[in-house]
Motif scaffolding. Structure first.
Motif, PDB file in Angstrom:
ATOM      1  N   ILE A  85      -6.152 -49.373  38.391  1.00  0.00           N
ATOM      2  CA  ILE A  85      -6.196 -50.783  38.809  1.00  0.00           C
ATOM      3  C   ILE A  85      -7.529 -51.397  38.357  1.00  0.00           C
ATOM      4  O   ILE A  85      -7.573 -52.498  37.791  1.00  0.00           O
ATOM      5  CB  ILE A  85      -6.020 -50.908  40.343  1.00  0.00           C
ATOM      6  CG1 ILE A  85      -4.616 -50.470  40.752  1.00  0.00           C
ATOM      7  CG2 ILE A  85      -6.291 -52.337  40.816  1.00  0.00           C
ATOM      8  CD1 ILE A  85      -4.425 -50.258  42.244  1.00  0.00           C
ATOM      9  N   HIS A  86      -8.604 -50.665  38.581  1.00  0.00           N
ATOM     10  CA  HIS A  86      -9.937 -51.140  38.218  1.00  0.00           C
ATOM     11  C   HIS A  86     -10.041 -51.362  36.706  1.00  0.00           C
ATOM     12  O   HIS A  86     -10.534 -52.406  36.256  1.00  0.00           O
ATOM     13  CB  HIS A  86     -10.992 -50.116  38.676  1.00  0.00           C
ATOM     14  CG  HIS A  86     -12.398 -50.526  38.418  1.00  0.00           C
ATOM     15  ND1 HIS A  86     -13.075 -50.176  37.267  1.00  0.00           N
ATOM     16  CD2 HIS A  86     -13.267 -51.292  39.148  1.00  0.00           C
ATOM     17  CE1 HIS A  86     -14.303 -50.687  37.310  1.00  0.00           C
ATOM     18  NE2 HIS A  86     -14.443 -51.362  38.442  1.00  0.00           N
TER      19      HIS A  86
ATOM     20  N   ARG B 111      -7.651 -51.841  34.471  1.00  0.00           N
ATOM     21  CA  ARG B 111      -6.796 -52.937  34.013  1.00  0.00           C
ATOM     22  C   ARG B 111      -7.432 -54.292  34.327  1.00  0.00           C
ATOM     23  O   ARG B 111      -7.362 -55.220  33.523  1.00  0.00           O
ATOM     24  CB  ARG B 111      -5.421 -52.805  34.659  1.00  0.00           C
ATOM     25  CG  ARG B 111      -4.440 -53.870  34.197  1.00  0.00           C
ATOM     26  CD  ARG B 111      -3.026 -53.483  34.561  1.00  0.00           C
ATOM     27  NE  ARG B 111      -2.440 -52.660  33.511  1.00  0.00           N
ATOM     28  CZ  ARG B 111      -1.149 -52.349  33.448  1.00  0.00           C
ATOM     29  NH1 ARG B 111      -0.331 -52.780  34.379  1.00  0.00           N
ATOM     30  NH2 ARG B 111      -0.678 -51.616  32.483  1.00  0.00           N
ATOM     31  N   GLU B 112      -8.036 -54.407  35.501  1.00  0.00           N
ATOM     32  CA  GLU B 112      -8.627 -55.687  35.905  1.00  0.00           C
ATOM     33  C   GLU B 112      -9.934 -55.975  35.176  1.00  0.00           C
ATOM     34  O   GLU B 112     -10.249 -57.121  34.888  1.00  0.00           O
ATOM     35  CB  GLU B 112      -8.829 -55.712  37.424  1.00  0.00           C
ATOM     36  CG  GLU B 112      -7.501 -55.767  38.162  1.00  0.00           C
ATOM     37  CD  GLU B 112      -7.645 -55.843  39.670  1.00  0.00           C
ATOM     38  OE1 GLU B 112      -8.779 -55.718  40.170  1.00  0.00           O
ATOM     39  OE2 GLU B 112      -6.618 -56.028  40.345  1.00  0.00           O
ATOM     40  N   LYS B 113     -10.693 -54.917  34.853  1.00  0.00           N
ATOM     41  CA  LYS B 113     -11.984 -55.123  34.181  1.00  0.00           C
ATOM     42  C   LYS B 113     -11.835 -55.326  32.682  1.00  0.00           C
ATOM     43  O   LYS B 113     -12.555 -56.107  32.079  1.00  0.00           O
ATOM     44  CB  LYS B 113     -12.922 -53.922  34.438  1.00  0.00           C
ATOM     45  CG  LYS B 113     -13.373 -53.791  35.885  1.00  0.00           C
ATOM     46  CD  LYS B 113     -14.380 -54.863  36.268  1.00  0.00           C
ATOM     47  CE  LYS B 113     -14.748 -54.768  37.740  1.00  0.00           C
ATOM     48  NZ  LYS B 113     -15.579 -55.879  38.192  1.00  0.00           N
TER      49      LYS B 113
ATOM     50  N   ILE C  24       0.634 -55.394  42.173  1.00  0.00           N
ATOM     51  CA  ILE C  24      -0.659 -55.240  41.476  1.00  0.00           C
ATOM     52  C   ILE C  24      -0.444 -54.470  40.181  1.00  0.00           C
ATOM     53  O   ILE C  24       0.153 -53.381  40.182  1.00  0.00           O
ATOM     54  CB  ILE C  24      -1.680 -54.480  42.371  1.00  0.00           C
ATOM     55  CG1 ILE C  24      -1.994 -55.273  43.636  1.00  0.00           C
ATOM     56  CG2 ILE C  24      -2.963 -54.180  41.590  1.00  0.00           C
ATOM     57  CD1 ILE C  24      -2.872 -54.521  44.627  1.00  0.00           C
TER      58      ILE C  24
ATOM     59  N   ASP D  64     -17.428 -51.846  43.663  1.00  0.00           N
ATOM     60  CA  ASP D  64     -16.087 -52.232  43.193  1.00  0.00           C
ATOM     61  C   ASP D  64     -15.011 -51.693  44.128  1.00  0.00           C
ATOM     62  O   ASP D  64     -14.002 -52.362  44.379  1.00  0.00           O
ATOM     63  CB  ASP D  64     -15.849 -51.700  41.773  1.00  0.00           C
ATOM     64  CG  ASP D  64     -16.664 -52.458  40.719  1.00  0.00           C
ATOM     65  OD1 ASP D  64     -17.124 -53.576  41.028  1.00  0.00           O
ATOM     66  OD2 ASP D  64     -16.838 -51.926  39.613  1.00  0.00           O
TER      67      ASP D  64
END
Length: 549
Positions: free
Chosen positions: A242-243, A245-247, A283, A264
């Protein structure tokens, strides 16, 4: 006459130069996983050639009885059968399977494993929390370079969390705590989205449960050490996905080595707590069936990092399953160099327990050598057990007298209890049960069905190992009755037509009549004779040991 050597020296394993394909299955609380690997014995190393996973939720147990539910058992057996088929098509030579906390704690856990073996012919080993931590450590070592620097490893599973401190040699601390993503979700979360009250309780509970393990790790750090935190398993991999993909907008090809900060993680936890399960499912990067348990898992990580004072966590994709492979390679002599120290984990833990209970090692080592000698000389005639059983006999012979630590009276029963609860690393729960039973029956009554400890052996084969090898252990104990090493060696001669075993006794001193040892043999031989259906005739030889062939 066979050379009497320690069982650890007498298991020569010549690694084949061919690649070997091995599968490992992990029956976890949340999911069942399998990896299939190709081992290159010349390196030695392995590469993963297939992975498979099924979310079965063994941890979703009956709330009243704590038992595994029938429909989940059925689903788990079907998944194991499918894994077997996959492993077969890839030509895996063997499948090693382990079960962890959900099965450990369920009253019908052992029955479930018995059913798997009966239906699929697949033997699943139940392992303790500490043994799980040790294999996780081996798995992480196989996928990450520690450079002799201290590392803390956290593995958040469905039912338990393992915290480990190590520096690429022996693990300094191995802990297992009953907090897991599935366990905390089912026990503590009833609201969706979670209410503030439940969230605060979830945090406090996770922290309270982890405090003891973290304290153990912190007190074992040397001055100035600041270990890197390594995270493994589904919860941490999901948070990393998740981290990432978002960053960066993409999921990296491998999460191995991927890092995210405590800050984070806190931001992500604060977001997740405000979302319902269905909203979490949306998400990007959230795997199926993970949304409902991700918050509890993330809170466990957050609380552990708070207690440890860690500012970031680095992901390692290798964990328990890969550790099961490494452990197999170690026990089959395929790893000689870097992890050589790990390969003697069983021996070291037996000797550590012997030291703890003030065992006279000189004496117990003689008993162990007699036991191994009798085992070797009757193998293929009176019994057909192999290397694994021989090693368990060695362990039981070393520890058979540890019950003296509690009391001389009924010390064989105390030995059972101390071994059973000694947290022996390197062994499965079944193997520990067998070793404890062997020690239990080195004297007094032979195994009886009504004995609770004997009943806890699930299969006929396990009971037979105990019945036959404890009979051998009794003779070995008799051979050093005075505990002075009066007998140097023994030689077995078996006459199948007569169903008779002649036991030739060679004294250490030619003028010693070994009367007490011969009396003790005569007194103890009845159990051996009955178990193997033979007549045992012992005689003292006066020829010198040097003349022995």
């Amino acid at each position: 006459m066979l050379n009497l050597v320690s069982s650890w020296e007498s298991v020569p394993t010549q690694p084949s130069k061919q690649h070997r394909i091995i599968a490992a299955i992990d029956l976890g609380t949340n999911s069942l996983h399998m990896v299939v690997v190709k081992i290159d014995p010349t390196l030695p190393a392995f590469s993963i050639i297939a992975r498979d996973k099924e979310t079965v939720r063994l941890g979703d147990r009956n709330l009243t009885t704590g038992e595994l539910k029938p429909e989940i058992i059925k689903k788990a057996i079907a998944a194991c059968g499918r894994f077997q088929e996959v492993a077969k098509t890839i030509n895996a030579e063997t499948i090693i399977a382990v079960a962890t906390s959900a099965v450990r704690e369920a009253p019908n856990g052992k029955d479930f494993l018995h059913t798997i073996e009966a239906e699929l012919g697949l033997r699943v080993n139940l392992i303790s929390g500490q043994e799980e931590a040790r294999r996780i450590y081996l798995g992480v070592l196989s996928g990450m370079e520690f450079n002799n620097q201290p590392h803390t490893i956290i593995d958040i599973g469905g039912g338990s969390t393992e915290l480990i401190l190590g520096d690429s040699h022996q693990a300094r601390i191995l802990t297992s705590t009953k907090v897991g993503a599935v366990r905390l979700t089912s026990e503590l979360i009833t609201t969706d989205p979670i209410s503030n009250t439940e969230f605060q309780y979830l945090q406090a509970f996770a922290r309270g449960m982890l405090e003891r393990s973290v304290e153990e790790i912190l007190t074992n750090l040397e001055f100035g050490e600041s270990p890197r935190l390594v995270g493994t398993a589904g919860t941490i991999e999901t948070l990393a996905m998740i981290h990432a993909r978002e960053k960066s907008g993409v999921i990296p090809s491998t999460l191995n080595g991927y890092q995210f900060s405590f800050k984070d993680l806190q931001e992500l936890v604060n977001r997740l707590r405000k979302l319902s399960n269905s909203e979490r499912a949306e998400i990007p990067g959230m795997p199926e069936k993970r949304p409902e348990v991700i918050l509890a898992g993330a809170v466990i990580l957050q609380e552990a990092m708070t207690l440890l004072g860690s500012e970031s966590v680095t992901v390692c994709e290798r964990s328990l399953r890969e550790g099961v492979i490494v452990d197999w390679m170690l026990t089959h002599g395929l790893i000689e160099d870097k992890l050589r120290y790990q390969s003697s984990v069983r021996e070291r833990n037996i000797l550590k327990l012997a030291d703890k209970y003030h065992i006279n090692l000189e004496y117990s080592d003689r008993v162990a050598k007699f036991a191994e000698s009798l085992f070797d000389q009757t193998q293929g005639t009176l019994h057909h057990w192999g290397t694994d059983e021989r090693q368990m006999l060695w362990a039981a012979a070393i520890l058979h007298n540890c019950g003296h630590y509690i009391s001389h009276s009924s010390h064989h029963k105390h030995s059972y209890y101390l071994i059973r609860n000694g947290e022996l690393l390197g062994y499965t729960e079944t193997e520990i049960e067998i070793i404890a039973n062997l020690a239990r029956y080195h004297r007094k009554s032979p195994p009886k069905k009504k004995h609770e400890n004997y009943q806890s052996l699930l299969t006929k084969q396990q009971r037979q190992i105990v019945s036959q090898l404890s009979a051998i252990l009794r003779l070995a104990v008799a051979l050093d009755r005075r505990q002075i090493g009066a007998i140097a060696q023994v030689q077995c001669e078996y006459y199948p037509q007569l169903r008779q075993v002649n036991l030739l006794i060679f004294p250490s001193q030619s003028d010693d009549d070994c009367a007490l040892e011969l009396w003790s043999l005569d007194y103890k031989k009845g159990v051996f004779e009955e178990e193997f259906g033979v007549k045992l005739v012992a005689s003292l030889e006066k020829s010198s040991i040097a003349n022995l062939s």
